[in-house]
Design a protein around this motif. Structure first.
Motif, mmCIF file in Angstrom:
data_model
loop_
_atom_site.group_PDB
_atom_site.id
_atom_site.type_symbol
_atom_site.label_atom_id
_atom_site.label_comp_id
_atom_site.label_asym_id
_atom_site.label_seq_id
_atom_site.Cartn_x
_atom_site.Cartn_y
_atom_site.Cartn_z
ATOM 1 N N LEU A 53 -0.847 58.895 43.759
ATOM 2 C CA LEU A 53 -1.505 57.937 42.877
ATOM 3 C C LEU A 53 -1.874 56.676 43.651
ATOM 4 C CD1 LEU A 53 -2.459 57.477 40.013
ATOM 5 C CD2 LEU A 53 -0.221 56.501 39.468
ATOM 6 N N HIS A 54 -0.970 56.192 44.502
ATOM 7 C CA HIS A 54 -1.276 55.024 45.315
ATOM 8 C C HIS A 54 -2.451 55.316 46.238
ATOM 9 C CE1 HIS A 54 -0.853 52.123 48.647
ATOM 10 N NE2 HIS A 54 -0.366 51.314 47.725
ATOM 11 N N ARG A 55 -2.457 56.513 46.834
ATOM 12 C CA ARG A 55 -3.543 56.890 47.736
ATOM 13 C C ARG A 55 -4.885 56.893 47.010
ATOM 14 N NH1 ARG A 55 -1.597 61.457 48.984
ATOM 15 N NH2 ARG A 55 -0.173 60.592 50.548
ATOM 16 N N ALA A 56 -4.900 57.402 45.772
ATOM 17 C CA ALA A 56 -6.139 57.435 45.000
ATOM 18 C C ALA A 56 -6.621 56.021 44.675
ATOM 19 C CB ALA A 56 -5.924 58.230 43.709
ATOM 20 N N PHE A 57 -5.695 55.150 44.273
ATOM 21 C CA PHE A 57 -6.069 53.765 43.992
ATOM 22 C C PHE A 57 -6.581 53.070 45.255
ATOM 23 C CE2 PHE A 57 -2.934 53.182 40.174
ATOM 24 C CZ PHE A 57 -3.708 54.049 39.427
ATOM 25 N N PRO A 89 -7.124 40.592 41.634
ATOM 26 C CA PRO A 89 -6.136 41.682 41.582
ATOM 27 C C PRO A 89 -5.618 42.054 42.973
ATOM 28 C CG PRO A 89 -8.323 42.598 41.448
ATOM 29 C CD PRO A 89 -8.497 41.095 41.435
ATOM 30 N N ARG A 90 -4.506 42.820 42.987
ATOM 31 C CA ARG A 90 -3.931 43.323 44.231
ATOM 32 C C ARG A 90 -3.025 44.508 43.912
ATOM 33 N NH1 ARG A 90 -0.999 38.831 42.821
ATOM 34 N NH2 ARG A 90 1.287 38.964 42.862
ATOM 35 N N MET A 91 -2.513 45.130 44.973
ATOM 36 C CA MET A 91 -1.618 46.273 44.792
ATOM 37 C C MET A 91 -0.546 46.232 45.874
ATOM 38 S SD MET A 91 -2.559 50.362 44.498
ATOM 39 C CE MET A 91 -3.328 50.487 46.126
ATOM 40 N N THR A 92 0.698 46.445 45.482
ATOM 41 C CA THR A 92 1.778 46.510 46.448
ATOM 42 C C THR A 92 1.889 47.935 46.988
ATOM 43 O OG1 THR A 92 3.527 47.058 44.860
ATOM 44 C CG2 THR A 92 3.012 44.719 45.162
ATOM 45 N N ARG A 93 2.754 48.128 47.979
ATOM 46 C CA ARG A 93 2.927 49.436 48.614
ATOM 47 C C ARG A 93 4.060 50.217 47.946
ATOM 48 N NH1 ARG A 93 -1.371 49.909 52.325
ATOM 49 N NH2 ARG A 93 -1.880 47.775 52.977
ATOM 50 N N PRO A 94 4.008 51.541 48.028
ATOM 51 C CA PRO A 94 5.147 52.322 47.520
ATOM 52 C C PRO A 94 6.400 52.057 48.354
ATOM 53 C CG PRO A 94 3.204 53.710 47.766
ATOM 54 C CD PRO A 94 2.908 52.407 48.461
ATOM 55 N N ARG A 95 7.426 51.554 47.726
ATOM 56 C CA ARG A 95 8.686 51.269 48.407
ATOM 57 C C ARG A 95 9.835 51.574 47.453
ATOM 58 N NH1 ARG A 95 5.609 46.568 49.638
ATOM 59 N NH2 ARG A 95 5.057 46.452 51.848
ATOM 60 N N ALA A 96 10.954 52.020 48.024
ATOM 61 C CA ALA A 96 12.155 52.193 47.207
ATOM 62 C C ALA A 96 12.614 50.824 46.737
ATOM 63 C CB ALA A 96 13.249 52.871 48.023
ATOM 64 N N ARG A 97 12.997 50.742 45.476
ATOM 65 C CA ARG A 97 13.430 49.472 44.893
ATOM 66 C C ARG A 97 14.938 49.477 44.697
ATOM 67 N NH1 ARG A 97 8.948 47.555 41.909
ATOM 68 N NH2 ARG A 97 7.097 47.989 43.148
ATOM 69 N N LYS A 98 15.596 48.522 45.300
ATOM 70 C CA LYS A 98 17.043 48.386 45.125
ATOM 71 C C LYS A 98 17.403 48.195 43.660
ATOM 72 C CE LYS A 98 20.503 44.844 46.080
ATOM 73 N NZ LYS A 98 20.739 43.574 46.799
ATOM 74 N N ASN A 99 16.562 47.470 42.918
ATOM 75 C CA ASN A 99 16.842 47.209 41.504
ATOM 76 C C ASN A 99 16.328 48.326 40.600
ATOM 77 O OD1 ASN A 99 14.168 46.525 42.073
ATOM 78 N ND2 ASN A 99 14.060 45.050 40.398
ATOM 79 N N GLY A 100 15.837 49.416 41.191
ATOM 80 C CA GLY A 100 15.388 50.561 40.407
ATOM 81 C C GLY A 100 16.163 51.812 40.772
ATOM 82 N N ASP A 101 17.433 51.615 41.122
ATOM 83 C CA ASP A 101 18.307 52.726 41.507
ATOM 84 C C ASP A 101 17.749 53.517 42.677
ATOM 85 O OD1 ASP A 101 20.185 52.138 39.533
ATOM 86 O OD2 ASP A 101 19.132 53.334 38.035
ATOM 87 N N GLY A 102 16.996 52.808 43.550
ATOM 88 C CA GLY A 102 16.455 53.452 44.735
ATOM 89 C C GLY A 102 15.190 54.246 44.493
ATOM 90 N N LEU A 103 14.654 54.227 43.253
ATOM 91 C CA LEU A 103 13.432 54.957 42.965
ATOM 92 C C LEU A 103 12.252 54.304 43.670
ATOM 93 C CD1 LEU A 103 13.698 55.699 39.132
ATOM 94 C CD2 LEU A 103 14.254 57.199 41.045
ATOM 95 N N SER A 135 3.264 48.435 42.513
ATOM 96 C CA SER A 135 2.712 47.717 41.361
ATOM 97 C C SER A 135 1.240 47.411 41.580
ATOM 98 C CB SER A 135 3.459 46.395 41.125
ATOM 99 O OG SER A 135 4.799 46.626 40.757
ATOM 100 N N VAL A 136 0.488 47.504 40.512
ATOM 101 C CA VAL A 136 -0.893 47.022 40.470
ATOM 102 C C VAL A 136 -0.889 45.756 39.634
ATOM 103 C CG1 VAL A 136 -3.232 47.481 39.658
ATOM 104 C CG2 VAL A 136 -1.890 49.323 40.699
ATOM 105 N N ILE A 137 -1.391 44.675 40.214
ATOM 106 C CA ILE A 137 -1.539 43.415 39.473
ATOM 107 C C ILE A 137 -3.019 43.262 39.183
ATOM 108 C CG2 ILE A 137 -1.183 40.929 39.457
ATOM 109 C CD1 ILE A 137 0.852 43.148 41.791
ATOM 110 N N ASP A 138 -3.409 43.402 37.925
ATOM 111 C CA ASP A 138 -4.829 43.497 37.592
ATOM 112 C C ASP A 138 -5.451 42.121 37.353
ATOM 113 O OD1 ASP A 138 -4.336 42.663 34.919
ATOM 114 O OD2 ASP A 138 -4.175 44.719 34.184
ATOM 115 N N PRO A 139 -6.756 42.043 37.068
ATOM 116 C CA PRO A 139 -7.404 40.739 36.877
ATOM 117 C C PRO A 139 -6.858 39.936 35.703
ATOM 118 C CG PRO A 139 -9.049 42.428 37.301
ATOM 119 C CD PRO A 139 -7.746 43.140 37.091
ATOM 120 N N GLY A 140 -6.137 40.579 34.804
ATOM 121 C CA GLY A 140 -5.508 39.867 33.697
ATOM 122 C C GLY A 140 -4.128 39.354 34.020
#
Length: 239
Positions: free
Chosen positions: A76-80, A97-111, A115-120
């Protein structure tokens, strides 16, 4: 009952800006109206988002957010990213707008997530479905790895880029010979990304150059390859 569907309804300053941006990401418009209340619906396969326009709305002050669970965050990140490169000539890594990279999140149990931050100013937080997560690989231990994990939480999850940058600056200023070289490169390249988010082009350039001079053996070079791809994207965005 089962098979219910929930569709986020998020605020924005302009439904036209929202529509144009999400079309770049591969969405299509499912519904749009101007009266009595401006709103637009966007869809990409099974991903549905709707937006309503507020006169005078400041995207920088938005608390709009939602979670998206997918079986393949990398695809999905690659397509965006492909859509952004086609429309803008680069992946949007700073500003709005901007987009962050796929990374494991310590606060998401390592998942893994991005994130996509859109014009809104809405944060569309994409996470890997827990059931489809590959077996986790042990993360390098040590002070630098912990600082990087905490910085990712601060910037990618909470949006506190300044504090994340300060945290990494402190850790990188005390780098030690025993630090994992791949983690060192990941921290330096992430610091470059944070610098770009802060429009600090000098630090971004310095960090990307620093990453090239960290010595790696063949195994470490293989592990660092995805980070060097990120570095190449950042370097292109600096030009």
């Amino acid at each position: 009952m089962t098979n219910e569907v929930t569709v986020p309804l998020l605020p924005c300053a302009s439904i036209d800006d929202i529509e144009n941006f999400y079309v770049v990401l591969g969405f299509s418009t499912t519904y749009k109206q101007r009266r009595p209340n401006p709103c637009v619906g966007m869809q990409r396969e099974d991903l549905h988002l709707q937006f309503f326009e507020i006169a005078g709305f400041d995207p920088a002050q938005s608390y709009g957010s939602c979670l998206v669970l997918t079986s393949d965050i990398a695809e999905l990140h690659r397509a965006f990213a492909t859509g952004m490169r086609a429309a803008y000539g680069r992946v949007l890594v700073f500003g709005m707008p901007r987009m962050t990279r796929p990374r494991a999140r310590k606060n998401g149990d390592g998942l893994g997530g991005f994130s996509v931050i859109d014009p809104g100013g809405n944060w569309i937080r994409v996470f890997q479905k827990p059931a489809t997560m590959p077996p986790p690989t042990p993360a390098p231990a040590g002070r630098l790895a912990k600082a990087l994990a905490n910085a990712i939480v601060l910037a990618d999850s909470k949006g506190d880029v300044c504090q994340a940058a300060r945290m990494l600056d402190s850790a990188l200023a005390r780098s030690q010979a025993g630090d994992d070289p791949v983690t060192h490169i990941e921290a330096v390249v992430y610091r470059a990304e944070l610098a770009m988010a802060l429009h600090d082009w000098e630090t971004a350039t310095e960090m990307l150059a620093r990453a090239k001079h960290i010595a790696l053996n063949p195994d470490e070079a293989g592990r660092a390859a995805p980070t060097f791809e990120i570095a190449a994207d950042l370097a292109a965005a600096l030009q």
